[in-house]
Design an enzyme around this catalytic site. Structure first.
Site, PDB file in Angstrom:
ATOM      1  N   SER A  60     -75.257 -16.313 -59.709  1.00  0.00           N
ATOM      2  CA  SER A  60     -74.704 -17.833 -61.016  1.00  0.00           C
ATOM      3  C   SER A  60     -76.453 -17.492 -62.598  1.00  0.00           C
ATOM      4  O   SER A  60     -76.956 -16.698 -62.339  1.00  0.00           O
ATOM      5  CB  SER A  60     -75.771 -19.378 -60.320  1.00  0.00           C
ATOM      6  OG  SER A  60     -75.044 -19.362 -59.283  1.00  0.00           O
TER       7      SER A  60
HETATM    8  N1  SAH Z   1     -76.514 -18.222 -54.956  1.00  0.00           N
HETATM    9  C1  SAH Z   1     -76.249 -17.425 -55.021  1.00  0.00           C
HETATM   10  C2  SAH Z   1     -74.902 -16.999 -55.834  1.00  0.00           C
HETATM   11  C3  SAH Z   1     -73.560 -17.572 -54.773  1.00  0.00           C
HETATM   12  S1  SAH Z   1     -72.168 -16.806 -55.297  1.00  0.00           S
HETATM   13  C4  SAH Z   1     -77.023 -16.107 -55.614  1.00  0.00           C
HETATM   14  O1  SAH Z   1     -78.079 -16.717 -56.113  1.00  0.00           O
HETATM   15  O2  SAH Z   1     -76.854 -14.856 -55.876  1.00  0.00           O
HETATM   16  C5  SAH Z   1     -71.411 -17.571 -53.935  1.00  0.00           C
HETATM   17  C6  SAH Z   1     -71.866 -16.840 -52.474  1.00  0.00           C
HETATM   18  O3  SAH Z   1     -70.834 -18.104 -51.360  1.00  0.00           O
HETATM   19  C7  SAH Z   1     -71.281 -16.353 -52.056  1.00  0.00           C
HETATM   20  O4  SAH Z   1     -71.274 -14.910 -51.782  1.00  0.00           O
HETATM   21  C8  SAH Z   1     -69.908 -16.383 -51.323  1.00  0.00           C
HETATM   22  O5  SAH Z   1     -69.208 -15.140 -50.350  1.00  0.00           O
HETATM   23  C9  SAH Z   1     -70.927 -17.264 -50.163  1.00  0.00           C
HETATM   24  N2  SAH Z   1     -70.321 -18.175 -49.048  1.00  0.00           N
HETATM   25  C10 SAH Z   1     -68.876 -18.489 -49.459  1.00  0.00           C
HETATM   26  N3  SAH Z   1     -68.073 -19.028 -48.487  1.00  0.00           N
HETATM   27  C11 SAH Z   1     -68.822 -19.399 -47.652  1.00  0.00           C
HETATM   28  C12 SAH Z   1     -69.185 -20.291 -46.578  1.00  0.00           C
HETATM   29  N4  SAH Z   1     -68.018 -21.426 -46.397  1.00  0.00           N
HETATM   30  N5  SAH Z   1     -70.548 -20.299 -45.966  1.00  0.00           N
HETATM   31  C13 SAH Z   1     -71.866 -18.878 -46.679  1.00  0.00           C
HETATM   32  N6  SAH Z   1     -71.871 -18.114 -47.876  1.00  0.00           N
HETATM   33  C14 SAH Z   1     -70.220 -18.948 -48.447  1.00  0.00           C
END
Ligand code: SAH
Length: 222
Positions: free
Chosen positions: A75
């Site tokens: 993000s």
């Molecule tokens: N917080 C992260 C950015 C996250 S992007 C950072 O600081 O880099 C969103 C992430 O959520 C992705 O890696 C995706 O694979 C994950 N995601 C999506 N659905 C999910 C779920 N049900 N449980 C856990 N992770 C999930």
């Protein structure tokens, strides 16, 4: 000690200014006009360039989301800062993050809270984030592979919960794993595909109250 030997000190100064001006612009919607000093310090401490792909390092301290592996994104620093401010993290807090991604948001939270539990659904991404966090010495973060919408039963309840992928509804397990007076922030997607950051706060009786904060764009929750 401040910024001594930090080769990104100028970039970080500029980033903090940029985040503050974005906060100022959205202030009427959110009620947050400026970075608090603990969050600003955390943003200076975490080396974002270690969490982005090597060929994008030059952009690590721009206030932009960047692609990471498997079509996911880290993000923008503004969104990370904003969500962190809204959580009002306290030093004794135990925090759950859903969507580890690169591990950057977890690292920011680790500077502010006592323990961070983070769940990632993609095993390869989880492994990579874990490696980065280990290498940088973040011992108060625990990572796990799985569906974060179910929460982390063994470690619940949490003071704060942050979801960094967009859901169509608030996962009920996350509400039930939040303490009274706890805060949960997540991007919610409506039927038109529009996303809004939502804050859910429990009162002292444990009843949740919802507030819409800001239009956003996150990858979907799976
Ligand atoms: N917080 C992260 C950015 C996250 S992007 C950072 O600081 O880099 C969103 C992430 O959520 C992705 O890696 C995706 O694979 C994950 N995601 C999506 N659905 C999910 C779920 N049900 N449980 C856990 N992770 C999930």
């Amino acid at each position: 000690m401040m910024n001594m030997g930090d080769s990104y000190a100028f970039e970080k100064d500029r980033l903090i200014e940029e985040i503050n001006s974005e906060l100022e612009e959205t202030h009427e919607l959110t009620g947050i006009a400026k970075l608090s000093s603990p969050v600003e310090k955390a943003l200076r401490k975490v080396p974002r360039h270690e969490f982005v792909p090597p060929h994008l390092r030059a952009y690590a301290y721009n206030s932009l989301p960047l692609p990471i592996d498997f079509n996911q994104t880290i993000s923008s620093p503004f969104i990370v800062a904003f969500m962190t401010e809204v959580l009002a993290v306290q030093p004794e807090d135990r925090i759950l993050e859903v969507g580890t991604g690169s591990g950057y948001q977890a690292a920011i939270l680790a500077h502010l809270a006592s323990q961070v539990f983070t769940i990632e659904v993609l095993p390869a991404l989880a492994q990579k984030a874990q490696n980065t966090l280990n290498r940088l010495g973040y011992t108060s973060i625990q990572c796990r592979v799985g569906d974060g919408s179910k929460g982390w039963v063994e470690e619940a309840p949490f003071d704060k919960i942050i979801v960094t992928a967009a859901a169509q509804e608030v996962p009920p397990d996350l509400i039930s794993q939040l303490k009274p007076l706890g805060r949960l922030i997540l991007p919610l997607e409506d039927v038109f595909g529009e996303q809004t950051l939502v804050l859910i706060e429990k009162d002292s009786e444990g009843n949740p109250h919802m507030r819409f904060l800001l239009p956003v764009a996150f990858v979907p929750l799976r």
